[in-house]
Write a protein that holds these residues in place. Structure first.
Motif, PDB file in Angstrom:
ATOM      1  N   PHE A 129       0.803  -1.216   0.000  1.00  0.00           N
ATOM      2  CA  PHE A 129       0.000   0.000   0.000  1.00  0.00           C
ATOM      3  C   PHE A 129       0.843   1.277   0.000  1.00  0.00           C
ATOM      4  O   PHE A 129       0.294   2.362  -0.150  1.00  0.00           O
ATOM      5  N   SER A 130       2.134   1.142   0.205  1.00  0.00           N
ATOM      6  CA  SER A 130       3.008   2.316   0.307  1.00  0.00           C
ATOM      7  C   SER A 130       2.891   3.201  -0.932  1.00  0.00           C
ATOM      8  O   SER A 130       3.099   2.746  -2.062  1.00  0.00           O
ATOM      9  N   GLY A 131       2.541   4.457  -0.729  1.00  0.00           N
ATOM     10  CA  GLY A 131       2.376   5.390  -1.831  1.00  0.00           C
ATOM     11  C   GLY A 131       1.093   5.200  -2.610  1.00  0.00           C
ATOM     12  O   GLY A 131       0.833   5.922  -3.584  1.00  0.00           O
ATOM     13  N   LYS A 132       0.262   4.218  -2.196  1.00  0.00           N
ATOM     14  CA  LYS A 132      -0.967   3.904  -2.935  1.00  0.00           C
ATOM     15  C   LYS A 132      -2.164   3.802  -1.978  1.00  0.00           C
ATOM     16  O   LYS A 132      -3.134   3.090  -2.261  1.00  0.00           O
ATOM     17  N   TRP A 133      -2.085   4.497  -0.862  1.00  0.00           N
ATOM     18  CA  TRP A 133      -3.144   4.392   0.135  1.00  0.00           C
ATOM     19  C   TRP A 133      -4.489   4.909  -0.372  1.00  0.00           C
ATOM     20  O   TRP A 133      -5.541   4.413   0.036  1.00  0.00           O
TER      21      TRP A 133
END
Length: 199
Positions: A14-18
């Motif tokens: 999910f990092s950077g794509k929350w």
């Protein structure tokens, strides 16, 4: 795999794509609000919401297919699931069986809920593999087999989110915006871990 590693794996995905992760969970949030109203079938609606969210995360993590329209992707998984209402009927059967076992006492109900926990994702995998009409009870049976020796592990995994749950309550529910994708994303990663471990 350690629980901490599994949860970190989800955070990495999910990092950077929350934003995408949260939008996929929007139908679940809507159902949660609706569930606070009287005379509405919250349990039935929540099954649809969990299906859309879990199936979207499964394809995202497994195929690195980050949806360009995440909200549409989640709704599409709800409205166009394989064999129409197949996943929903699997979810209903799981609910019925769990309730029946819970009538015996709380602990048997919890044990069976853990045993049946993978049935919806197993159904998704069977349809991805080209099985036209996977048996609903077959998916539940396969889940029981997959969870042999892993029920305590999953129980502890669920307990590890309790702190986040209480923190989300303290933030007047705002924390759930991040907790729900984090929790269900971790459960999806746990399913793939189990599947690989049982090969």
């Amino acid at each position: 795999m350690k629980i901490s590693e599994l949860k970190q794996q989800t955070l990495n995905e999910f990092s950077g794509k929350w934003l995408q992760a949260i939008l996929i969970a929007v139908p679940y949030f809507i159902v949660a609000v609706i569930g606070s109203l009287p005379f509405l079938p919250y349990e039935i609606l929540s099954i649809f919401a969990v299906i859309g969210m879990s199936y979207s995360y499964l394809e995202w993590f497994r195929f690195k297919d980050i949806p360009k329209k995440p909200l549409f992707k989640s709704l599409n998984e709800i409205l166009n699931t394989p064999n129409q209402f197949g996943p929903f009927l699997v979810g209903i059967l799981v609910e019925i069986y769990t309730i029946l076992w819970s009538l015996l006492f709380l602990i048997p109900g919890i044990i069976k809920a853990l045993a049946y926990s993978q049935a919806l994702l197993i159904y998704k995998d069977k349809t991805l593999n080209g099985t036209e009409r996977p048996g609903f009870n077959d998916c539940i049976t396969k889940s029981r087999e997959m969870m042999n020796g892993h029920k305590w592990e999953l129980f502890v995994l669920n307990l590890s989110f309790l702190g986040w749950f209480f923190l989300s309550i303290l933030t007047v529910g705002i924390g759930f915006i991040w907790l729900i994708p984090y929790y269900y994303g971790t459960l999806v990663n746990y399913y793939d871990y189990l599947k690989n471990n049982n090969k």
